[in-house]
Scaffold this active site. Structure first.
Site, mmCIF file in Angstrom:
data_model
loop_
_atom_site.group_PDB
_atom_site.id
_atom_site.type_symbol
_atom_site.label_atom_id
_atom_site.label_comp_id
_atom_site.label_asym_id
_atom_site.label_seq_id
_atom_site.Cartn_x
_atom_site.Cartn_y
_atom_site.Cartn_z
ATOM 1 N N ASN A 9 0.869 -1.181 0.000
ATOM 2 C CA ASN A 9 0.000 0.000 0.000
ATOM 3 C C ASN A 9 0.906 1.232 0.000
ATOM 4 O O ASN A 9 1.530 1.536 1.015
ATOM 5 C CB ASN A 9 -0.893 -0.021 1.253
ATOM 6 C CG ASN A 9 -1.687 1.256 1.427
ATOM 7 O OD1 ASN A 9 -1.812 2.055 0.501
ATOM 8 N ND2 ASN A 9 -2.236 1.444 2.619
ATOM 9 N N LYS A 11 0.002 4.256 -0.236
ATOM 10 C CA LYS A 11 -0.660 5.421 0.366
ATOM 11 C C LYS A 11 -0.472 6.646 -0.546
ATOM 12 O O LYS A 11 -0.426 6.499 -1.761
ATOM 13 C CB LYS A 11 -0.134 5.658 1.779
ATOM 14 C CG LYS A 11 -0.146 4.391 2.637
ATOM 15 C CD LYS A 11 0.085 4.670 4.079
ATOM 16 C CE LYS A 11 0.192 3.362 4.825
ATOM 17 N NZ LYS A 11 0.143 3.529 6.259
ATOM 18 N N HIS A 93 -9.436 0.968 4.927
ATOM 19 C CA HIS A 93 -8.159 1.170 5.619
ATOM 20 C C HIS A 93 -8.391 2.105 6.811
ATOM 21 O O HIS A 93 -9.202 3.030 6.735
ATOM 22 C CB HIS A 93 -7.127 1.762 4.661
ATOM 23 C CG HIS A 93 -5.745 1.755 5.226
ATOM 24 N ND1 HIS A 93 -5.313 2.692 6.140
ATOM 25 C CD2 HIS A 93 -4.706 0.904 5.051
ATOM 26 C CE1 HIS A 93 -4.059 2.418 6.483
ATOM 27 N NE2 HIS A 93 -3.670 1.333 5.839
ATOM 28 N N GLU A 95 -6.788 4.484 7.920
ATOM 29 C CA GLU A 95 -6.561 5.917 7.642
ATOM 30 C C GLU A 95 -7.788 6.532 6.974
ATOM 31 O O GLU A 95 -8.102 7.703 7.200
ATOM 32 C CB GLU A 95 -5.284 6.088 6.799
ATOM 33 C CG GLU A 95 -4.049 5.827 7.651
ATOM 34 C CD GLU A 95 -2.816 5.396 6.891
ATOM 35 O OE1 GLU A 95 -2.806 5.452 5.650
ATOM 36 O OE2 GLU A 95 -1.852 4.976 7.562
ATOM 37 N N GLU A 163 -5.162 -5.182 10.583
ATOM 38 C CA GLU A 163 -4.157 -4.134 10.765
ATOM 39 C C GLU A 163 -4.425 -3.376 12.064
ATOM 40 O O GLU A 163 -5.235 -2.423 12.083
ATOM 41 C CB GLU A 163 -4.219 -3.145 9.602
ATOM 42 C CG GLU A 163 -3.912 -3.761 8.265
ATOM 43 C CD GLU A 163 -3.360 -2.718 7.303
ATOM 44 O OE1 GLU A 163 -2.237 -2.919 6.839
ATOM 45 O OE2 GLU A 163 -4.035 -1.719 7.050
ATOM 46 N N GLY A 169 2.624 2.126 10.671
ATOM 47 C CA GLY A 169 3.565 3.223 10.516
ATOM 48 C C GLY A 169 4.303 3.609 11.785
ATOM 49 O O GLY A 169 4.956 4.643 11.846
ATOM 50 N N SER A 208 3.604 -2.341 10.228
ATOM 51 C CA SER A 208 5.054 -2.352 10.448
ATOM 52 C C SER A 208 5.715 -3.680 10.082
ATOM 53 O O SER A 208 6.659 -4.119 10.748
ATOM 54 C CB SER A 208 5.382 -1.946 11.891
ATOM 55 O OG SER A 208 4.966 -0.602 12.122
HETATM 56 C C1 PEP Z 1 -0.708 0.054 6.089
HETATM 57 O O1 PEP Z 1 -0.947 1.238 6.117
HETATM 58 O O2 PEP Z 1 -1.480 -0.697 5.501
HETATM 59 C C2 PEP Z 1 0.498 -0.420 6.764
HETATM 60 C C3 PEP Z 1 0.498 -1.662 7.139
HETATM 61 O O3 PEP Z 1 1.512 0.486 6.962
HETATM 62 P P1 PEP Z 1 2.974 0.172 7.562
HETATM 63 O O4 PEP Z 1 3.463 -1.129 6.965
HETATM 64 O O5 PEP Z 1 3.807 1.339 7.144
HETATM 65 O O6 PEP Z 1 2.816 0.060 9.043
#
Ligand code: PEP
Length: 248
Positions: A9, A11, A93, A95, A163, A169, A208
């Site tokens: 992703n 973003k 998601h 976000e 998630e 992040g 992460s």
């Molecule tokens: C995400 O936003 O889907 C995600 C998993 O981000 P990150 O791997 O940067 O934590």
């Protein structure tokens, strides 16, 4: 048999110059040994589709509107994503749930729009840190799963991504036992609701994931791959995660 999936992703990151990372990734992994998906900004889908040539890399959007077309300035519909070369779309998601107030019922409607357009919907679920601290993780996940995943979903057109919001992040990841607990719960809920088809849904972990922790996460039961944010932007890091998944 569920096919493993490494999903990136991007973003709101990436311009045309970053297609070099995708070219490097596919050159290093001509036969990745698992399904690989990148969801770039919508502005890059068509260019990435062109750049990947005959490589099996799949492309996806990061969101879609519930309607196929109409007076919705700034939005992108599922058929438009298909037209640009996408086969998948992320919906729900955290976000988008946080920044745009998306509810479970809107996420469900977006998943239905994706299905109608022939896209695979990657439906995201996850608890906040406060919800985990309150011991409400499984209740929150169960409610999101029940209300975000349409009744018509199948393992072929729907992927579930767990998630935890506090792991996205931040560099923090749940313990293997915490990931295994949620994935085991998700599998049991899916089987209870969809019967034998519940075993066909792929369950991704996201939050992460990086080259240094990928193998440990992929060794867990009912982890069929990962949704990767930051580490999907660089070919070397995402390539290492893909290799870890293919070897799991
Ligand atoms: C995400 O936003 O889907 C995600 C998993 O981000 P990150 O791997 O940067 O934590």
């Amino acid at each position: 048999m569920r096919r493993k999936l490494a999903a990136g992703n991007w973003k709101m990151n990436g311009v045309a110059a970053d297609l070099a990372e995708v070219k490097a990734l596919i050159a290093a992994h001509p036969e990745p040994g698992c399904e690989v998906l990148i969801c770039p900004p919508a502005t890059l889908i068509a260019q990435m589709n062109w750049a990947k040539g005959a490589h099996p890399l799949a492309l996806g959007g990061q969101d879609c509107h519930v309607k196929a077309a109409g007076a919705h300035t700034g939005d992108i519909s599922a058929p438009m994503l298909v037209d640009a070369g996408a086969s998948h779309v992320i919906v729900g998601h955290s976000e988008r749930r946080a920044d745009h107030g998306e509810t479970n019922s809107e996420v469900r409607a977006k998943a239905l729009a994706a299905q109608a357009a022939g896209l695979v919907a990657v439906i995201c679920l996850g608890e906040t840190e406060a919800e985990r601290d309150a011991g409400a993780t499984l209740a929150v996940i169960g409610a999101q799963l029940g209300a975000s995943v349409p009744e018509s979903a199948t393992g072929a057109d729907t992927v579930i991504a767990y998630e935890p919001v506090w792991a996205i992040g931040t560099g923090r990841t749940p313990t293997p036992a915490q990931i295994a607990e949620v994935h085991g719960f998700l599998r049991a809920e899916l089987v209870a609701r969809f019967g034998p088809e519940g075993a066909a849904f792929r369950l991704l972990y996201g939050g992460s994931v990086k080259p240094s922790n990928a193998a440990e996460i992929f060794a867990l039961p009912d982890v069929d791959g990962a949704l990767v944010g930051g580490a999907s932007l660089k070919a070397a890091d995402f390539g290492a995660i893909i290799a870890a998944l293919a070897a799991a």
